[in-house]
Design a protein around this motif. Structure first.
Motif, PDB file in Angstrom:
ATOM      1  N   ALA A 111       2.611  -7.333  11.003  1.00 43.93           N
ATOM      2  CA  ALA A 111       2.071  -6.126  10.360  1.00 43.93           C
ATOM      3  C   ALA A 111       2.599  -6.055   8.937  1.00 43.93           C
ATOM      4  O   ALA A 111       3.767  -6.355   8.677  1.00 43.93           O
ATOM      5  N   TYR A 112       1.730  -5.672   8.016  1.00 49.25           N
ATOM      6  CA  TYR A 112       2.118  -5.637   6.604  1.00 49.25           C
ATOM      7  C   TYR A 112       1.438  -4.459   5.920  1.00 49.25           C
ATOM      8  O   TYR A 112       0.510  -3.840   6.451  1.00 49.25           O
ATOM      9  N   THR A 113       1.926  -4.163   4.712  1.00 52.53           N
ATOM     10  CA  THR A 113       1.264  -3.195   3.845  1.00 52.53           C
ATOM     11  C   THR A 113       0.847  -3.928   2.575  1.00 52.53           C
ATOM     12  O   THR A 113       1.672  -4.595   1.946  1.00 52.53           O
ATOM     13  N   ARG A 114      -0.428  -3.809   2.212  1.00 52.25           N
ATOM     14  CA  ARG A 114      -0.962  -4.493   1.022  1.00 52.25           C
ATOM     15  C   ARG A 114      -1.569  -3.460   0.090  1.00 52.25           C
ATOM     16  O   ARG A 114      -2.542  -2.797   0.432  1.00 52.25           O
ATOM     17  N   LEU A 115      -0.951  -3.278  -1.073  1.00 50.95           N
ATOM     18  CA  LEU A 115      -1.411  -2.298  -2.051  1.00 50.95           C
ATOM     19  C   LEU A 115      -1.547  -0.907  -1.428  1.00 50.95           C
ATOM     20  O   LEU A 115      -2.482  -0.162  -1.693  1.00 50.95           O
ATOM     21  N   GLY A 116      -0.587  -0.587  -0.555  1.00 55.44           N
ATOM     22  CA  GLY A 116      -0.552   0.734   0.049  1.00 55.44           C
ATOM     23  C   GLY A 116      -1.333   0.875   1.331  1.00 55.44           C
ATOM     24  O   GLY A 116      -1.222   1.898   2.018  1.00 55.44           O
ATOM     25  N   ASP A 117      -2.145  -0.140   1.668  1.00 51.65           N
ATOM     26  CA  ASP A 117      -2.963  -0.070   2.878  1.00 51.65           C
ATOM     27  C   ASP A 117      -2.347  -0.926   3.983  1.00 51.65           C
ATOM     28  O   ASP A 117      -1.990  -2.089   3.742  1.00 51.65           O
ATOM     29  N   PRO A 118      -2.253  -0.394   5.214  1.00 52.14           N
ATOM     30  CA  PRO A 118      -1.701  -1.185   6.317  1.00 52.14           C
ATOM     31  C   PRO A 118      -2.666  -2.264   6.760  1.00 52.14           C
ATOM     32  O   PRO A 118      -3.894  -2.114   6.674  1.00 52.14           O
ATOM     33  N   GLY A 119      -2.127  -3.371   7.255  1.00 49.67           N
ATOM     34  CA  GLY A 119      -2.938  -4.457   7.766  1.00 49.67           C
ATOM     35  C   GLY A 119      -2.151  -5.256   8.788  1.00 49.67           C
ATOM     36  O   GLY A 119      -0.949  -5.047   8.960  1.00 49.67           O
ATOM     37  N   SER A 120      -2.825  -6.164   9.467  1.00 48.14           N
ATOM     38  CA  SER A 120      -2.145  -7.005  10.445  1.00 48.14           C
ATOM     39  C   SER A 120      -2.843  -8.346  10.521  1.00 48.14           C
ATOM     40  O   SER A 120      -4.037  -8.478  10.188  1.00 48.14           O
ATOM     41  N   THR A 121      -2.117  -9.353  10.956  1.00 49.85           N
ATOM     42  CA  THR A 121      -2.642 -10.690  11.123  1.00 49.85           C
ATOM     43  C   THR A 121      -1.803 -11.395  12.171  1.00 49.85           C
ATOM     44  O   THR A 121      -0.845 -10.822  12.698  1.00 49.85           O
ATOM     45  N   THR A 122      -2.157 -12.623  12.485  1.00 45.49           N
ATOM     46  CA  THR A 122      -1.321 -13.446  13.360  1.00 45.49           C
ATOM     47  C   THR A 122      -0.978 -14.731  12.634  1.00 45.49           C
ATOM     48  O   THR A 122      -1.808 -15.290  11.907  1.00 45.49           O
ATOM     49  N   VAL A 123       0.247 -15.193  12.816  1.00 46.44           N
ATOM     50  CA  VAL A 123       0.730 -16.407  12.154  1.00 46.44           C
ATOM     51  C   VAL A 123       1.372 -17.301  13.210  1.00 46.44           C
ATOM     52  O   VAL A 123       2.166 -16.815  14.033  1.00 46.44           O
ATOM     53  N   THR A 124       1.044 -18.574  13.193  1.00 49.13           N
ATOM     54  CA  THR A 124       1.717 -19.543  14.056  1.00 49.13           C
ATOM     55  C   THR A 124       2.932 -20.057  13.305  1.00 49.13           C
ATOM     56  O   THR A 124       2.800 -20.727  12.278  1.00 49.13           O
ATOM     57  N   THR A 125       4.115 -19.714  13.784  1.00 49.44           N
ATOM     58  CA  THR A 125       5.344 -19.978  13.041  1.00 49.44           C
ATOM     59  C   THR A 125       5.631 -21.467  12.940  1.00 49.44           C
ATOM     60  O   THR A 125       5.243 -22.259  13.806  1.00 49.44           O
ATOM     61  N   GLY A 126       6.334 -21.836  11.878  1.00 49.50           N
ATOM     62  CA  GLY A 126       6.782 -23.201  11.686  1.00 49.50           C
ATOM     63  C   GLY A 126       8.246 -23.340  12.025  1.00 49.50           C
ATOM     64  O   GLY A 126       8.947 -22.337  12.222  1.00 49.50           O
TER      65      GLY A 126
END
Length: 263
Positions: A111-126
């Motif tokens: 979960a992240y905030t980008r320019l004040g707007d919340p968002g989410s994604t999935t990442v396959t860790t290294g």
């Protein structure tokens, strides 16, 4: 030799040993790259100090994605990481702890905030470079995060000496106060994340440049005051600054018609 002799008699030219500009253990290109890195570090410090002064909260902020990053196309520079795998990441220690418990190759929600707007994604860790755990494949800094981008476009500049003025420029643009009151203010000085202003090289030449552009005030790092006073009269007031607060106080005094604390 002719150029050197002319320079010795010209107050607007400095003649210095070549190795003081290009160290013997570096190529010219390596020196330029090092100076550019120092400028980028100064740029990041200026952004952090300015946003902190404006009261924006500290978060873990993405500062870059290397090639082949598992976060490529999912996270962006400037994203503030709020949580990884459902666990909050308010600071670098928390992020390190979370990632240290996740095996490489795990698909995790971010979960992240980008320019004040919340968002989410999935990442396959290294895989982590050392020890157990994994990585998102991003470089991060713990710094104040704002709901807007700061894009500093300064070409062909190296070294850290623009730090103070970059900080003031950000504050003047996005803060509520007009810092200059319409006056032309010049200055120099490094800045660290605590807002401390450090000395720089070439102060006499920068004072000459300030005079030539018609500056009304010149901000001088406290550590450069002795050298500044020994130089040719710049024909404009010199304000002594050791911190960002000193610089803001000097500008407030100047706007109010008071004489700022000088060297």
């Amino acid at each position: 030799l002719v150029q050197a002799v002319r320079g010795w008699f010209d107050d607007e030219v400095a003649v210095v040993p070549e190795e003081s500009v290009y160290p013997a253990d570096r190529t010219v290109e390596e020196t330029r790259q090092a100076n550019r890195r120092a400028f980028v570090t100064s740029e990041q410090a200026a952004e952090s100090v300015a946003l902190g002064h404006l009261g924006y909260p500290e978060k873990v902020v993405v500062r870059g994605l290397p090639e082949d990053s598992p976060s490529e196309g999912r996270l962006q520079e400037g994203d503030a990481l709020e949580s990884v795998d459902g666990r909050p990441t308010p600071d670098l220690a928390a992020l390190e702890s979370v990632l240290g418990s996740i095996p490489p190759g795990t698909e995790v929600p971010v979960a992240y905030t980008r320019l004040g707007d919340p968002g989410s994604t999935t990442v396959t860790t290294g895989p982590a470079e050392e020890g157990d755990g994994s990585v998102l494949g991003v470089s991060v800094l713990q710094q104040p995060a704002a709901p807007f981008d700061i894009d500093i476009q300064v070409e062909d500049v190296g070294g850290p000496s623009a730090g103070l003025m970059l900080t003031l420029g950000i504050l003047d643009l996005v803060g509520e106060d007009d810092l200059t009151g319409g006056a032309l203010v010049a200055g120099t000085g490094t800045i660290d994340v605590d807002g401390e202003v450090g000395p720089i090289g070439g102060i006499p030449l920068k004072m000459v440049a300030a005079r030539e552009i018609g500056a009304d005030l010149f901000l001088v790092p406290e550590g450069n005051c002795e050298e500044a006073l020994a130089a040719e009269d710049p024909g404009l007031p010199l304000a002594r600054v050791a911190t960002l607060d000193d610089a803001l106080e000097a500008l407030a005094d100047f706007r109010a018609g008071r004489t700022p604390a000088g060297c």
